[in-house]
Design an enzyme around this catalytic site. Structure first.
Site, PDB file in Angstrom:
ATOM      1  N   CYS A  35       0.613  -1.116  -0.171  1.00  0.00           N
ATOM      2  CA  CYS A  35       0.014  -0.006   0.064  1.00  0.00           C
ATOM      3  C   CYS A  35       0.793   1.228  -0.038  1.00  0.00           C
ATOM      4  O   CYS A  35       0.151   2.482  -0.068  1.00  0.00           O
ATOM      5  CB  CYS A  35      -0.849   0.111   1.299  1.00  0.00           C
ATOM      6  SG  CYS A  35      -0.212   0.373   2.820  1.00  0.00           S
ATOM      7  N   CYS A 104      -0.613   9.476   6.477  1.00  0.00           N
ATOM      8  CA  CYS A 104       0.506   9.101   7.081  1.00  0.00           C
ATOM      9  C   CYS A 104       0.609   9.412   8.392  1.00  0.00           C
ATOM     10  O   CYS A 104       1.175   8.762   9.272  1.00  0.00           O
ATOM     11  CB  CYS A 104       1.559  10.112   6.026  1.00  0.00           C
ATOM     12  SG  CYS A 104       1.906   9.498   4.663  1.00  0.00           S
TER      13      CYS A 104
END
Lengths: 138, 395
Positions: A35, A104
């Protein structure tokens, strides 16, 4: 290239606490290379405090900066305090993240939490039910 | 600080001679080419000269050139315009899996309008097999579009061979030559295609100028309805300065092609040799020999492309990447995926597209700054740490 804040650039160019801790008290790994991003956090715990935090990250500039700031935010904190490091706090601390990089900041907080979970598990302590469940759903 | 621009696939700089040619049409020669007076005449003559220059670059007739605002527009025009003009004969389109988004998404749009699209796979070097194209063509196939070269991996496709296959079927054949026109020799007759797209900013012309070449007699639905500009196929006041620039850039590209190619191939080979020998676990992507002159593309394993770009940029080097993190959609490049490159390897995509401004010194500079950047990111990478541990454990 996305427009990153000065703080993101600073933590990307000079990341703090990079590496592995030998004989860590807890390890948390999140994401996967498929991913795109992968983070591993290592923690050392002394007297319920995070005496050392280190990380390894495979990912973009934002992922590296997030790991670095999370390690800095967590170091020296009690486990309970470290649990309160949320993705939103991480993004704020970095003076913001581009929208498509916000995920993130989730990874950073998750990896730290997983390392704490790992420590508690090794100690034979009960990991708080709610958090446990959330992590298992990943 | 030293600077090295190696992102010429994104855009090339404007050559000074091209700028010079354009300037009068941004100043006193501001007429509208459709006007019937001396201002109009001046603009029209300049535009028609440019049409001739662009046609000459690809061995075509001037009247077969339609100017557009970009390569993407030319691709949209070709795919949508040709398919719609042919739809009484059938509604099936064949494209390759590694086309530019302007072709892929145009085909997708046609899919919503009742057309059917087949994507032809590519091999691991990014080559489209003519036999695969043959297999995909059906009785109702009206249009085939395969790019001349892929700008992400540099592979040049066997268009003339594919054209042989397509010709037998009666379908039209379009090629997106944005990456090749002005860079490698093109003769539309030899390629055997019916339509071809090109863009000026890929060969040192301005942005905002592209063209679609359409073989005389090929029917197409107009792209922009309105006035009589571009034979009624693309209405709107022509962008005369950009068109003039495209013409000049085409003339220079044609004249200087042999020397440019020699220069770019030399630098490319030096860069490819240097990177693959200096950096372990670096893979050249695309075809080793059938590739664009200034094109050096890699996957650097265990690290991610955007992080490399940022560190390269801090050293004054401009490059690009097809990693998921560099894309807005956070998806791995469809080109690398179609070539069978695993997603975690595609994350390390790094692409240098060399240009006329680059020197051997620039290449050596990259070879000096890149290895420490790769090392630094690998030292941070859990994937690399795992790999090293596995290697040690394996001994």
């Amino acid at each position: 290239m996305p427009v990153y804040s000065e703080k993101v650039m600073d933590h990307f160019m000079n990341p703090r606490n990079v590496g592995e801790i030998e004989n860590p008290d807890g390890v948390g790994e999140v994401g996967n290379p498929v991913c795109g991003d992968m983070m591993t956090f290592y923690i050392k715990v002394d007297d319920n405090h995070l005496s050392d935090v280190k990380f390894q990250t495979f990912g973009c500039g934002a992922a590296i900066a997030v790991s670095s700031i999370v390690s800095e935010m967590a170091k020296g904190k009690t486990l309970e305090e470290a649990r309160k490091i949320t993705p939103a706090l991480v993004a704020d601390e970095l003076q913001g993240l581009p929208k498509n990089k916000y995920h993130c900041s989730n990874l950073g907080a998750q990896a730290l939490n997983k390392a704490i979970d790992d420590y508690l598990k090794k100690q034979g302590k009960e990991v708080k039910g709610k958090r446990r469940k959330r992590d298992e759903q990943e | 600080m030293k600077k090295a621009y190696m992102d010429n696939a994104a855009t090339t700089p404007l050559l000074p001679q091209v700028l010079e040619a354009m300037l009068p049409y941004l100043k006193d020669a501001y007429g509208n080419p459709q006007s019937l007076h001396q201002w109009g005449d001046e603009a029209r003559e300049a535009m028609e000269e440019a049409r001739g220059q662009v046609a000459a670059l690809i061995g075509a007739q001037p009247e077969e050139i339609t100017f557009t605002a970009s390569g993407s527009e030319a691709n949209n025009f070709a795919i949508k315009g040709l398919a719609q003009a042919q739809q009484s004969k059938g509604k099936h389109i064949v494209i390759s899996a590694i086309e530019h988004f302007s072709v892929l998404h145009s085909a997708k749009t046609l899919g919503k309008l009742g057309f059917e699209v087949t994507e032809v796979p590519v091999d691991k070097s990014g080559l489209v097999e003519p036999g695969e194209v043959a297999k995909s063509i059906r009785e109702d196939t009206i249009l085939v579009s395969i790019m001349h070269a892929n700008s992400e991996v540099g592979t040049i496709e066997p268009i003339a061979e594919i054209a042989e296959v397509v010709k037998k079927t009666g379908a039209l054949f379009h090629t997106d030559a944005v990456a090749t026109a002005g860079t490698i020799p093109i003769d539309v007759a030899k390629l055997g295609v019916d339509a071809l797209s090109l863009a000026a900013n890929q060969f040192y012309g301005p942005k905002g100028a592209g063209a679609l070449w359409l073989k005389k007699g090929t029917r197409i639905i107009p792209f922009l309805d309105g006035g009589v500009q571009e034979g009624g196929r693309r209405a709107g006041t022509e962008n005369v300065p950009a068109i003039v620039g495209m013409g000049k850039a085409a003339e220079l590209a044609q004249r200087e092609m042999p020397s440019r190619t020699a220069h770019l191939c030399r630098l490319r080979d030096r860069l490819i040799q240097g990177i693959t020998s200096k950096i372990d676990h670096s893979i050249l992507t695309g075809h080793p020999t059938q590739r664009l002159p200034g094109h050096a593309s890699f996957c650097i394993q265990f690290i991610e492309g955007e992080a490399m770009l940022m560190l390269l940029s801090s050293k004054g080097v401009a490059a690009s990447s097809g990693s998921a993190c560099t894309s807005r959609a956070l998806k791995a490049s469809h080109v690398l995926t179609a070539m069978g490159i695993p997603p975690e390897v595609a994350q390390g995509s790094l692409l240098f597209t060399l240009g006329l401004s680059n020197s051997e010194e620039d290449v050596d500079y990259v070879l000096e700054v890149l290895p420490p950047i790769v090392d630094r990111l690998r030292q941070m990478s859990p994937l690399y740490a795992k790999f090293i541990k596995q290697q040690r454990g394996g001994r």
